[in-house]
Design an enzyme around this catalytic site. Structure first.
Site, PDB file in Angstrom:
ATOM      1  N   SER A  83      52.774   5.938  37.212  1.00 47.09           N
ATOM      2  CA  SER A  83      52.055   6.766  36.242  1.00 47.09           C
ATOM      3  C   SER A  83      51.788   6.065  34.928  1.00 47.09           C
ATOM      4  O   SER A  83      50.722   6.237  34.324  1.00 47.09           O
ATOM      5  CB  SER A  83      52.849   8.044  35.985  1.00 47.09           C
ATOM      6  N   ALA A  97      52.736   2.491  34.225  1.00 46.59           N
ATOM      7  CA  ALA A  97      52.603   1.039  34.253  1.00 46.59           C
ATOM      8  C   ALA A  97      52.481   0.537  35.681  1.00 46.59           C
ATOM      9  O   ALA A  97      52.606   1.297  36.645  1.00 46.59           O
ATOM     10  CB  ALA A  97      53.822   0.398  33.587  1.00 46.59           C
ATOM     11  N   GLN A  98      52.225  -0.758  35.799  1.00 49.55           N
ATOM     12  CA  GLN A  98      52.255  -1.417  37.091  1.00 49.55           C
ATOM     13  C   GLN A  98      53.077  -2.692  36.970  1.00 49.55           C
ATOM     14  O   GLN A  98      53.271  -3.228  35.877  1.00 49.55           O
ATOM     15  CB  GLN A  98      50.849  -1.718  37.603  1.00 49.55           C
ATOM     16  N   ASP A 150      65.003   9.986  36.008  1.00 51.11           N
ATOM     17  CA  ASP A 150      63.844   9.942  36.902  1.00 51.11           C
ATOM     18  C   ASP A 150      64.183   9.288  38.251  1.00 51.11           C
ATOM     19  O   ASP A 150      63.567   8.287  38.632  1.00 51.11           O
ATOM     20  CB  ASP A 150      62.712   9.165  36.221  1.00 51.11           C
TER      21      ASP A 150
END
Length: 945
Positions: free
Chosen positions: A130, A132-133, A290
Site C-alpha cells: 500500500s 511502498a515497494q 500489522d
C-alpha cells in the site's frame, strides 16, 4: 489531490457499496425460488464476482483502502474463500510503480546516484504494497540488501483517505449508534501517519529486534525470558522515504508449495509467530500492529524460522495498560470475571452491559482459539447466533424494545490503546486460518501474560506494607496470628485470607490479609466473600436442624414421606438422619454426570430431579461414606419440601436475619456482590504431594485422592465462573466472610444464642450490606436510550466495577420479615432444644440415629481431643476454609482462604490460636499441624471435609 479527485474517490466507493449490497439482497430473494442443491453455487458465484469488484477498486484507489483489503485478506476465519483468494494479492502483489519513479525517489532521499549507491539494483520489485515497494539490490561494498521505497504522493492519499474514513464513521455512528467506531478511527488517524516516515520504521525495527533478542544463529546466552525463535533484518540506512535492510532469503507465507517442499511445519511456524507477538505485547509493551501474511517470510535455511518484516505501524503501551491487557487475558482464561471487570476499569473500557456474563463471553470470544479456513462458514454462523443471543439477553434485562436494542451500543467508553491490540489479535487469528492451522491462544500467550503480572501483583507481605488489612488488634493472640499470616504469606502459602474467632461470645480475632485473586490485586477486606466449598454443608445441616426445631419435620422421618418423588428406586427406607449422617447409601449419586458435565451442578431443579431417581449403593445406616456432592441436594430437597419455601428463603429466615449477617453469607450469590468476591487458585506444591497419599476408607470410590487431585486443577475455573457462583449447590458453593461464618458457629456453640453485635472496629460493619442488592434505574440520554447500566466505585479500593441489577423481587434485608416458623427474633435464640449440641453431634439420646464410631454426627464433623474426648464440631471445605467450635470453652473460629491447600495452612492457624488460648486442638487438626514442614506444606492426608 484536488476536490475533483476526492469526489471521484468517494463516489466510486459509495457506488461499489451499493452495487454489492443490491447484488446480495437480490440473491437472497432469488434463493427462495432455487433448489437447495443449487444455492451454494449461487452464493459462491456471487462471492467470486463481488470479491473481484472489491479488488479492482482497491487497486485503483490505493492508499488506505489497500490497508483495509490487507486486513480483510487475513480473515479466513470469517470471510468466504473467494475474498481471501483475491484480496491476498494486496499483501505484496499490487502493480508496482515505474522504475524511473523509484530511482528518482532513492536519489533524492540519499543524495547520490544509483550508480554510486549500488553495484546492482533489480528492475523488478520483490513486492509491492500500500505504501511502498521493495527491490533487491547489492550495495557498493557487495552486501546483499533490500531497498524499500515509498510511493510518490502516497502521503497525501493516505491522509485524505483517513479524513474520508472519519466522516463515514461519524455518519454511521449518528445513524446506527450500536456501530460507533469513532475510537477505532481516532486511533488509526493517530497511528497511520507514522508509517509514512521510514526513519520511524527503522527505529521501531531496531527496538523490536533488541526486545526479542533476535540473532541470526540464536545462540546468544543473553536471551530474554520466554525467548522466541524469529529473525528480523538488520537496518542499514534510512530516510523519510527510503529504508535499506539486510537481505534475508525466504519464502512467503502464502507460497504453500514452497513451504511444503522445504518441509516447513506450519503449526510450529504460526505458533512461533504468535509467541513473538505475545512477547511484544505483554513483555515489551511495544508491538508491530500489522501482522498480515505479506509481512512475514520463512527462512529457507533450517530450522525455517519466521522472518518478521515491516514495523511502520507499531504501538507503545504504558505499563498500566500492559498489565491491564495481561490481566484481561488471564482473567478470561480462568473464568475470573471479577478480575476481568477490574481489568476493564484499569484500561478505561466501560460497558453498558448489565450482566457480567456478557463481559466474560466477550473476552472469551476475543481470545478464542483460531479455526481453519474451511470452518469459516460455521464460525460466522456461530458468531451471529451468539450475538443474537446476547442482544436478546440485553433486551430482556434492560427492557428495551426492538428498535431500542438495535440502536444500543454496549460499549460506553473504548480506550484507544486497545484498538491496535485488537487488530493484531484478529490478524493473528486470520493468519492461522489462512495457514489452515488451529492455534490455542490461551496456552501460547499465558506464560507471557503471567510474566508481566508476577512482577506487579500478588506481592506478599515482604513487598506490601498493607498486606494485612488495617483494623485494630483485638487481642494478644490476634497480634501473634498476624505475624504467622505474614510468615505464611512470605512463604507463598497464602494469597488472600480472613480469620475470625469468638471466645465467650466476644470477638477476639477479626483479621483480613492478602489479595482477592491471583490476577486481582485488590486487598482482602473484612466483608470480602470467599468461596468455601463444603463449609456450606455445616450451614445446610443447620437449616435441617432448624426445621426440626420448628416442628416442620423429624429426624426419624422417611425422606419419601416429605419428598414424594424420592421414594423410587429402593430409597423408601432412607430417613432424614441417614442423610445427615452420610449413611444414606447415595455417596456416589450423580458423580458420573457432574464429571461429564460439571456445569450440570448449577441446575438446581435438574439435580433434585436426578437425585430423586438414583438407586442407593448400600442399605441406609450400614456404612458411613462422605456424601461430597449428594449431601447438598438431599438436604436441599428435604428443606424445600418440608418448609414449602425456597432454599435461600429458609437460609435467610433461619440464620441470616437473626444473626444480622446480611450480605456476607450466601449459598448461591445474588447479582450485585461481584466486587467483593475472592477468586480461587491452587497451591501447586500441595498438589504434588497429594499424589503419594493412599486410598481412604472414609471416602466414596469416586472421591479418592487421585480423583481429588485431578478435580482440584479444574475447580478454580469452574467455581470462579459466574454461573457456578450464582448456583445453589449446598454441598459445595458457600460464599461468606470469616466474620459471618464465625458468628454462625459462635451462636451454635452457645446452643443457638445469638452473640452480641459484632465488633464496631470492623469496617464496614457486619450486616450493613443489603442481602439482596437492588439498584435504582437511571435515566438515559436520548443518544443512548434504554441504557440502564449502573457504574459504581468501590470507595475502599478506588476501583471501578460494574454492579448488576437483581432479578429477585425480594426487598433488601433491612426491610425483610425476620420471623416465621415459630422463631422469635426477639428471643435471641436460633434453637429452642436444650440438647441441640447432642443433636448436632449425634450423641446422647440421638446416638441411635448415627453410625457408631463414625466421623460425622448429624450433619457436622465431630472433633475429638488427643485423649479421645468429644470437644466440638464443625465443617471444612475443599481447599482449607473451615468453621469450627469447641463447646466447653465457648470458642468458635472461621478461616476463609482463596489459595486452595489441603489443610496445612488452616491447621497451623488454628493450632496457634488454640495453644495461645489453652484450648485443646482437635486431633485431626493436630495431625495436620504435626505433618507441616517448615515451609507450611501439608504432607499428611488432605482435609477435605
Amino acid at each position: 489531490m484536488g476536490w475533483g479527485n476526492i469526489y471521484k474517490r468517494r463516489m466510486k466507493v459509495f457506488t461499489l457499496a451499493v452495487v454489492i449490497y443490491l447484488d446480495y439482497k437480490a440473491l437472497q430473494q432469488r434463493e427462495k425460488c432455487t433448489s437447495k442443491t443449487k444455492r451454494a453455487s449461487l452464493w459462491e458465484k456471487a462471492h467470486e464476482r463481488n470479491a473481484k469488484r472489491v479488488l479492482h477498486l482497491i487497486v485503483e484507489l490505493e492508499g488506505l483502502w489497500v490497508k483495509l483489503g490487507q486486513y480483510l485478506s487475513t480473515r479466513a476465519d470469517v470471510l468466504p474463500p473467494a475474498y481471501i483468494h483475491h484480496l491476498k494479492k494486496l499483501q505484496d502483489s499490487l502493480p508496482p510503480r515505474p522504475l524511473e519513479e523509484v530511482c528518482r525517489t532513492v536519489e533524492r532521499e540519499l543524495g547520490k546516484s544509483m550508480h554510486d549507491l549500488f553495484l546492482n539494483f533489480e528492475d523488478t520489485a520483490l513486492a509491492t504494497a500500500s505504501i511502498a515497494q521493495v527491490h533487491r539490490a547489492t550495495l557498493s561494498d557487495g552486501q546483499e540488501v533490500v531497498v524499500k521505497v515509498q510511493h510518490d504522493g502516497i502521503k497525501e492519499v493516505i491522509l485524505e483517505d483517513l479524513k474520508n474514513a472519519k466522516s463515514i464513521v461519524d455518519w454511521i455512528a449518528w445513524a446506527e449508534p450500536q456501530y460507533d467506531f469513532n475510537a477505532v478511527i481516532d486511533e488509526w488517524c493517530k497511528e497511520a501517519p507514522k508509517e509514512l516516515d521510514f526513519n520511524h520504521e527503522a527505529e521501531n525495527t531496531r527496538q523490536v529486534s533488541r526486545n526479542l533478542g533476535c540473532k541470526k544463529d540464536f545462540h546468544d546466552t543473553n536471551t530474554p525470558s520466554n525467548p522466541v525463535d524469529v529473525l528480523i533484518p538488520e537496518v542499514l540506512l534510512s530516510t523519510e522515504k527510503v529504508l535499506i535492510l539486510e537481505y534475508m532469503d525466504g519464502v512467503r507465507l502464502n507460497d504453500y508449495e514452497s513451504l511444503q517442499d522445504l518441509g516447513v511445519d506450519k503449526q510450529k511456524l504460526v505458533e512461533e509467530i504468535t509467541r513473538a507477538y505475545a512477547h511484544q505485547i505483554y513483555v515489551d509493551g511495544f508491538f508491530n500492529g500489522d501482522p498480515h501474511p505479506g509481512n512475514f517470510l520463512v527462512s529457507k535455511k533450517p530450522p525455517h524460522r519466521p522472518i518478521l518484516l515491516d514495523f511502520g505501524l507499531t504501538k507503545m503501551l504504558s505499563s498500566s495498560m500492559k498489565r491491564a491487557l495481561a490481566k484481561m487475558f488471564l482473567a478470561s482464561a480462568e473464568g475470573d470475571y471479577v478480575a476481568l471487570l477490574s481489568s476493564f476499569a484499569e484500561m478505561g473500557l466501560r460497558l453498558r452491559l448489565d450482566v457480567p456474563e456478557q463481559a466474560m463471553e466477550m473476552a472469551t470470544l476475543f481470545f478464542r482459539s483460531s479455526t481453519p479456513a474451511n470452518e469459516a462458514l460455521q464460525n460466522v454462523k456461530s458468531l451471529v447466533e451468539q450475538r443474537n443471543r446476547n442482544m436478546k439477553i440485553m433486551q430482556e434485562k434492560m427492557k428495551l424494545n426492538e428498535k431500542e436494542v438495535k440502536r444500543f451500543n454496549p460499549v460506553d467508553a473504548f480506550p484507544g490503546d486497545t484498538v491496535i491490540f485488537s487488530r493484531v489479535v484478529n490478524l493473528l487469528r486470520g493468519l492461522s486460518s489462512t495457514m489452515n492451522v488451529r492455534v490455542v491462544y490461551v496456552d501460547i500467550m499465558r506464560p507471557f501474560a503471567e510474566s508481566v503480572l508476577q512482577c506487579n501483583i500478588n506481592k506478599g507481605p515482604s513487598f506490601n506494607a498493607h498486606w494485612v488489612h488495617d483494623t485494630p488488634v483485638l487481642s494478644n493472640v490476634e497480634a501473634k496470628l498476624r505475624q504467622l499470616l505474614i510468615d505464611l504469606g512470605n512463604a507463598d502459602k497464602i494469597l488472600g485470607i480472613q480469620v475470625c474467632a469468638y471466645r465467650d461470645g466476644e470477638v477476639i480475632i477479626d483479621t483480613a490479609a492478602g489479595t482477592l485473586g491471583r490476577y486481582d490485586p485488590r486487598p482482602v477486606q473484612p466483608d470480602s466473600l470467599f468461596p468455601v466449598f463444603s463449609v456450606s454443608k455445616g450451614i445446610t445441616a443447620g437449616m435441617v436442624h432448624w426445621l426440626v426445631d420448628n416442628g416442620k419435620l423429624k429426624l426419624e422421618d422417611k425422606v419419601a414421606n416429605i419428598w414424594q418423588e424420592f421414594g423410587t428406586s429402593g430409597k423408601d427406607k432412607i430417613k432424614v438422619h441417614h442423610v445427615l449422617n452420610h449413611t444414606s447409601g447415595l455417596h456416589n449419586a450423580l458423580a458420573s454426570l457432574t464429571r461429564e458435565n460439571p456445569l450440570l451442578m448449577t441446575d438446581w431443579d435438574e439435580c433434585l430431579n436426578c437425585i430423586a431417581k438414583v438407586e442407593p449403593e448400600t442399605e441406609p445406616g450400614h456404612q458411613q461414606l462422605y456424601h461430597y456432592l449428594s449431601f447438598g441436594w438431599l438436604c436441599g430437597g428435604i428443606i424445600e419440601r418440608a418448609s414449602g419455601k425456597k432454599f435461600q428463603e429458609i437460609l435467610e429466615e433461619a440464620f441470616i436475619h437473626p444473626l444480622d449477617i446480611e450480605g456476607e453469607l450466601y449459598i448461591g450469590i445474588p447479582p450485585g456482590v461481584e466486587s467483593r468476591l475472592a477468586s480461587l487458585t491452587v497451591d501447586m506444591e500441595d498438589m504434588k504431594k497429594i499424589s503419594g497419599i493412599g486410598k481412604r476408607s472414609d471416602l466414596p470410590s469416586t472421591f479418592q485422592t487421585q480423583e481429588i487431585s485431578q478435580m482440584v486443577t479444574t475447580l478454580p475455573a469452574i467455581f470462579n465462573s459466574l454461573q457456578a457462583r450464582r448456583a445453589i449447590i449446598p454441598a459445595a458453593n458457600g460464599h461468606c466472610s470469616a466474620r459471618a461464618l464465625a458468628r454462625y458457629y459462635a451462636a451454635l456453640v452457645d446452643g443457638g444464642s445469638v452473640p452480641p453485635p459484632h465488633s464496631s472496629s470492623s469496617k464496614p460493619p457486619l450486616g450493613s450490606h443489603p442481602h439482596i442488592p437492588k439498584f435504582p434505574s437511571h435515566k438515559t440520554s436520548k443518544k443512548q436510550k434504554g441504557s440502564k447500566h449502573v457504574q459504581k466505585t468501590d470507595s475502599s479500593t478506588g476501583v471501578n466495577y460494574i454492579r448488576v441489577p437483581s432479578d429477585i423481587s425480594c426487598s433488601s434485608s433491612n426491610t425483610s420479615t425476620r420471623g416465621g416458623h415459630g422463631n422469635d427474633p426477639k428471643s435471641g435464640k436460633l434453637f429452642s432444644n436444650p440438647r441441640i449440641h447432642d443433636e448436632f453431634m449425634g450423641v446422647g439420646e440421638y446416638e441411635n440415629l448415627t453410625l457408631p464410631s463414625g466421623e460425622f454426627g448429624l450433619g457436622f464433623k465431630k472433633s475429638y481431643s488427643n485423649d479421645g474426648d468429644l470437644i466440638g464440631f464443625g465443617h471444612s471445605g475443599m481447599g482449607g476454609s473451615t468453621g469450627y467450635c469447641n463447646i466447653e470453652h465457648r470458642f468458635a473460629i472461621a478461616v476463609t482462604l482463596n489459595k486452595m491447600n489441603f489443610g496445612g495452612v488452616t491447621a497451623k492457624i488454628i493450632q496457634l490460636v488454640c495453644s495461645e488460648l489453652n484450648i485443646p486442638l482437635p486431633a485431626d487438626l493436630n495431625r495436620h499441624a504435626e505433618s507441616l514442614t517448615n515451609d507450611g506444606s501439608n504432607v499428611g492426608k488432605p482435609m477435605i471435609n
